[in-house]
Motif scaffolding. Sequence first.
Motif, short mmCIF file in Angstrom:
data_model
loop_
_atom_site.label_atom_id
_atom_site.label_comp_id
_atom_site.label_asym_id
_atom_site.label_seq_id
_atom_site.Cartn_x
_atom_site.Cartn_y
_atom_site.Cartn_z
N UNK A 138 31.47 -0.35 2.96
CA UNK A 138 30.67 -0.49 1.75
C UNK A 138 30.77 0.73 0.83
N UNK A 139 31.62 1.69 1.20
CA UNK A 139 31.80 2.90 0.40
C UNK A 139 30.49 3.64 0.13
N UNK A 140 29.71 3.82 1.20
CA UNK A 140 28.48 4.60 1.11
C UNK A 140 28.57 5.73 2.11
N UNK A 141 27.71 6.73 1.94
CA UNK A 141 27.71 7.89 2.81
C UNK A 141 26.29 8.18 3.29
N UNK A 142 26.21 8.82 4.44
CA UNK A 142 24.92 9.28 4.94
C UNK A 142 24.37 10.34 3.98
N UNK A 143 23.06 10.35 3.83
CA UNK A 143 22.41 11.30 2.93
C UNK A 143 21.77 12.42 3.75
N UNK A 144 21.81 13.62 3.20
CA UNK A 144 21.20 14.77 3.88
C UNK A 144 19.68 14.66 3.79
N UNK A 145 18.97 15.35 4.68
CA UNK A 145 17.50 15.36 4.58
C UNK A 145 16.99 15.84 3.22
#
Length: 159
Positions: free
Chosen positions: A122-129
Amino acid sequence: LPALALAAERGEADVMSRPPRKRTDNVLTGEISMLIVAGGINAILSLGIFWWLLNGTGNLELAQTGALTTTIIFQFFLALSTRLKASALTHSPFGNPWLLGAIGVSLGLHLILLHTPMAGLFNVQALSPTVWLWILASTLGGFVVFELCKGLKARTSQA
């Protein structure tokens, strides 16, 4: 899912004491302005997070993920707000367990998307806190602004 859970919302205590709509009115009469306000707040918040992440990191995929997540989280707050005509700040958010469950399931699915190999599909990335905190703070602020607009609308319609 949260929108479906709103169908399980109990009627407000004063619903039968309100006058009926005019025959010429549709279901959204009087609510269009609030829909526009909600859309405007959502757009400003999502574009703000997108701009902040894109300028800060140069990572388009991360900026898009941040904007998507901002929209999703704001929609959760909006569901909590629109479940009653009265201010959500004066009523318990636990009045509709189906809504809370739907928000929890939806958030869980979003987290699974961000933190599994599906993210690449889905071309998404994990987000930092840090990004999560900015998103939560901005959407909570948007929720408060929406609630203030809702209260102002209620006051002006009573006058």
